[in-house]
Design an enzyme around this catalytic site. Sequence first.
Site, PDB file in Angstrom:
ATOM      1  N   THR A 185       0.865  -1.183   0.000  1.00 25.45           N
ATOM      2  CA  THR A 185       0.000   0.000   0.000  1.00 25.45           C
ATOM      3  C   THR A 185       0.896   1.226   0.000  1.00 25.45           C
ATOM      4  O   THR A 185       1.950   1.225   0.630  1.00 25.45           O
ATOM      5  CB  THR A 185      -0.855   0.046   1.271  1.00 25.45           C
ATOM      6  OG1 THR A 185       0.011   0.170   2.394  1.00 25.45           O
ATOM      7  CG2 THR A 185      -1.689  -1.210   1.402  1.00 25.45           C
ATOM      8  N   GLU A 329      -5.865  -3.966   0.556  1.00 27.38           N
ATOM      9  CA  GLU A 329      -6.063  -4.975   1.608  1.00 27.38           C
ATOM     10  C   GLU A 329      -7.283  -5.865   1.347  1.00 27.38           C
ATOM     11  O   GLU A 329      -7.493  -6.855   2.054  1.00 27.38           O
ATOM     12  CB  GLU A 329      -6.258  -4.283   2.963  1.00 27.38           C
ATOM     13  CG  GLU A 329      -4.995  -3.647   3.539  1.00 27.38           C
ATOM     14  CD  GLU A 329      -4.782  -2.220   3.053  1.00 27.38           C
ATOM     15  OE1 GLU A 329      -5.322  -1.854   1.975  1.00 27.38           O
ATOM     16  OE2 GLU A 329      -4.071  -1.473   3.752  1.00 27.38           O
ATOM     17  N   LYS A 434     -14.844  14.455  15.124  1.00 32.03           N
ATOM     18  CA  LYS A 434     -15.659  13.890  16.197  1.00 32.03           C
ATOM     19  C   LYS A 434     -16.031  15.001  17.164  1.00 32.03           C
ATOM     20  O   LYS A 434     -15.226  15.434  17.983  1.00 32.03           O
ATOM     21  CB  LYS A 434     -14.898  12.770  16.898  1.00 32.03           C
ATOM     22  CG  LYS A 434     -14.574  11.636  15.937  1.00 32.03           C
ATOM     23  CD  LYS A 434     -13.935  10.443  16.621  1.00 32.03           C
ATOM     24  CE  LYS A 434     -13.697   9.341  15.584  1.00 32.03           C
ATOM     25  NZ  LYS A 434     -13.065   8.157  16.173  1.00 32.03           N
ATOM     26  N   TRP A 439     -20.359  12.518  14.620  1.00 30.52           N
ATOM     27  CA  TRP A 439     -19.311  12.587  13.611  1.00 30.52           C
ATOM     28  C   TRP A 439     -19.726  13.539  12.503  1.00 30.52           C
ATOM     29  O   TRP A 439     -20.858  13.498  12.013  1.00 30.52           O
ATOM     30  CB  TRP A 439     -19.036  11.198  13.028  1.00 30.52           C
ATOM     31  CG  TRP A 439     -18.401  10.243  14.006  1.00 30.52           C
ATOM     32  CD1 TRP A 439     -18.351  10.374  15.366  1.00 30.52           C
ATOM     33  CD2 TRP A 439     -17.728   9.035  13.700  1.00 30.52           C
ATOM     34  NE1 TRP A 439     -17.692   9.319  15.929  1.00 30.52           N
ATOM     35  CE2 TRP A 439     -17.291   8.464  14.931  1.00 30.52           C
ATOM     36  CE3 TRP A 439     -17.436   8.362  12.516  1.00 30.52           C
ATOM     37  CZ2 TRP A 439     -16.585   7.264  14.989  1.00 30.52           C
ATOM     38  CZ3 TRP A 439     -16.748   7.164  12.578  1.00 30.52           C
ATOM     39  CH2 TRP A 439     -16.305   6.621  13.805  1.00 30.52           C
TER      40      TRP A 439
END
Lengths: 540, 540
Positions: A185, A329, A434, A439
Amino acid sequence: MWSTMQDVPLTITSILRFGTGTFGTREVVTWTADGPRRRTFAEVGERAARLANALRALGVDGDQRVGTFMWNNAEHLEAYLAIPSMGAVLHTLNIRLSADQLAYIAGHAEDRVVLVDASLVPLLATVLPDMETVRHVVVVGDADTAPLEGAGKDLHSYEDLLAAASPDFDWPELDERQAAAMCYTSGTTGNPKGVAYSHRSSYLHSMSAATGNAFGLSASDRVMPVVPMFHANAWGLPYAALLAGASLVMPDRFLQAAPLVELIETERPTVAGAVPTIWADLLRHVREHGGDLSSLRLVPCGGSAVPESLLRGFDELGVRIVQAWGMTETSPVATVAHPPVGVTGDEAVRYRISQGRVLAGLEVRIVGDGDRVIPNDGTSVGEVEIRGPWITGAYVKAEDAGRFHDGWLRTGDVGTLDPDGYLVLTDRAKDVIKSGGEWISSVELENRLMAHPDVVEAAVVGVPDDRWQERPLASVVLREGATTTAADLRGFLGEHVPHWQLPERWTFIGEVPKTSVGKFDKKVLRRRYADGALPVEHLD
Amino acid sequence: MWSTMQDVPLTITSILRFGTGTFGTREVVTWTADGPRRRTFAEVGERAARLANALRALGVDGDQRVGTFMWNNAEHLEAYLAIPSMGAVLHTLNIRLSADQLAYIAGHAEDRVVLVDASLVPLLATVLPDMETVRHVVVVGDADTAPLEGAGKDLHSYEDLLAAASPDFDWPELDERQAAAMCYTSGTTGNPKGVAYSHRSSYLHSMSAATGNAFGLSASDRVMPVVPMFHANAWGLPYAALLAGASLVMPDRFLQAAPLVELIETERPTVAGAVPTIWADLLRHVREHGGDLSSLRLVPCGGSAVPESLLRGFDELGVRIVQAWGMTETSPVATVAHPPVGVTGDEAVRYRISQGRVLAGLEVRIVGDGDRVIPNDGTSVGEVEIRGPWITGAYVKAEDAGRFHDGWLRTGDVGTLDPDGYLVLTDRAKDVIKSGGEWISSVELENRLMAHPDVVEAAVVGVPDDRWQERPLASVVLREGATTTAADLRGFLGEHVPHWQLPERWTFIGEVPKTSVGKFDKKVLRRRYADGALPVEHLD
């Protein structure tokens, strides 16, 4: 009670045998400056056996890693098949990484051999001396290899090696949980992290790509992976095509709109996968210069969010874009955005610009504060976690427990899941704000702000707040001469966004800082704010 | 080097979670004398959990076997999901077996519980006293259970058990190689033999059914398994539908043409699987009485060879039949006969009446005398062998090495494989005639003979021959009053069949002996010939 079924492993070798045997007459077409060159799957199979013999002769043994530094072409396909099937591990090197990163990942993976396209020899030459574990470089095609000399590696010609090798290779019996291929990655922080796909995971991912809820690949298809084979196995399309008996159309290094349109017109692929940028270029090109895309029945698109305008633009051409979501992934395809049965038109578009439904075999869930799993109600926002046989559960030679949670992968993406299983991503986890237990999506505020005619760019980051823990800071680039104020913009935002989400802190800057791949670099904004280097205006 | 991928098993539990979760709003429709009744997949999921709790309460533990004696309906689907997912083994009892065979297989499998449809209570009652291992009988629907009393079993109502049970069940983590379901073959010789499918094999078979080269199932489909759920898992269609998020349409016991047409018109399935006999009845019915089959996009057909006339008849209605081939031992779908891309019309029909190409994941080969693998040239004839993760490698508690060869299943079918992977079956291995090292298809000679206007039936068997080891004996039933001679028929055959294949031995009989399921009983003919009980005419 054990079953009576045969214990046959799921391996790339099985894909190799099936695709080059039962579908040996299918072809892989590679685009060149002189037009297409063709090779049947049967020929690819024979050449893969020759490549395996050649690599064995160079000393590749056991599970050693063999790197590729290549575009999408027939030879890269041969490497995709030969290297895992001989028991070694294919490591696709991302040619777009920095020299430092390339040296790091080749060393971390301990690559012994690198296959390189002739056109990429100059680029490899800049980093080869720092690839300490590499003993052999195999050059595909005709190249001036002078730049590679002096790096202390043995140089070989791919075609010479294949010509000298036997066309028969005794493919070993492999354990399906053995590593087949590696990808790193391009993490924005720290060193790249490696994922090692297994034979099993690649097999199941390929099978999944051929199912009706993914791309429904069959022997009637011609599949064109525009997405590079050094990006998460080109979304698994090469293996899936072999498994489906679908011919492959490979663009090599010709990724600009004009040659892609010519390739599509000439070779008539039915399915073609690429990132939105590529398709946006293509759409613009076709609108300006014309072009026949009618062979395409499905255009998987992912890597970044598919803009609604792009999707509608292709709809007007009669070509169906389908958004898919995933990451290195996740092999990478995890969700695909087909609308529900019977839903059409604008209502369908709403589903098509979501990330879609998870593929059978995988599970997704949304996790909120305190690692609590929250409801699939389409509104509760949290981090997306994912689990399944083609999802990574660790990184290669790395401790990174923070990315895993009770056997699930924390994707780092934030969003909602509705009762019908549609996933909508709203932010990256590290960028979500947050505020008092709720959120706020930085991406949504940015998109709303950038819809204002005077705003050129806007980046929103969370900054510490005594009362709410975090509150949004809006950093705005105005067009030259604009006199719009923070209060104006706050009023504009307030037309669409709940009041409690509206930023109190505003700063006007000349340019949003960017990373090397052109994304907003929010770390820099947070640091400048912390250092007091930004002139901040406070509204109530 | 091991991969970094998560170790998530392939299980029926995963299909249950996915189908009843992500696709919880899909439905299963069951046909009744009063029309359709409906249940969502979410409801099926909850009821499966209740069933698992109820079975646990009846003492079902570990890998005990639970039998079903049921038609295709929502409750059978609940059993399909609950029993394997709780770790037990689903044993679908074939209601059409003889009482002796049913008692044998229930005892051999050691079934502890049997679920029975109300409409099948009288039939079960005839054999229940002989099912010695069975402790509990659970009756689905309203039935007079008097016939079951006196067999010494505990009787229960399915709905009462479910109502009393918790809707939550803690599904265990299972090993994917554990047995999930059992099916017995109705072998023509000896006792039925049991196959135990694993969670893994059922999962992969379902995934395969959803791929483009099989049936391309997706969330846009409504799948109607007409093939009974007591026949090799209804070709895997119920599990595949859950995995694809496709609704299910279940005909229960209404398998005659008239109610099937009404069901198709009412519930508009897109995919429906059944044996040729069912489709032939349906075709005749629609031709005589009309009927709208336009919802069907694909009609998988197998179990016996699909006649070309049937296929063309459906083509005329705009409904595409696709032939699939397999057997209980192959889960069962092994090959599917889609024509090659670009091939249409009569040329396509030639491929569509073949057995088709093997599905990805499986391998087929043709084996001749001395277990020698012979070429895939489309003409070399031998026994078909097959290998793969959803092919059986043994029978339950049975030594039968004769059916397996180096890890491959000997299918008992004889045929050819062409270079493009198309399989054509020409005979059963036990009926093929081995003449001087060459193989003669009994089926081909029979079909040619029965094309003669004076021939009502014809059976050809191999009989011992001093010079050629075996030669064909033709047993012919002439229509009343016909005066055709053996020489005439030999001349007629000679127009199509190579001279060396023409029978020298001929006998005219009143009727071909048949087995209990109506197939030619060639054993009887061979025995009668050996006993000198047939009047045989010899030609040169």
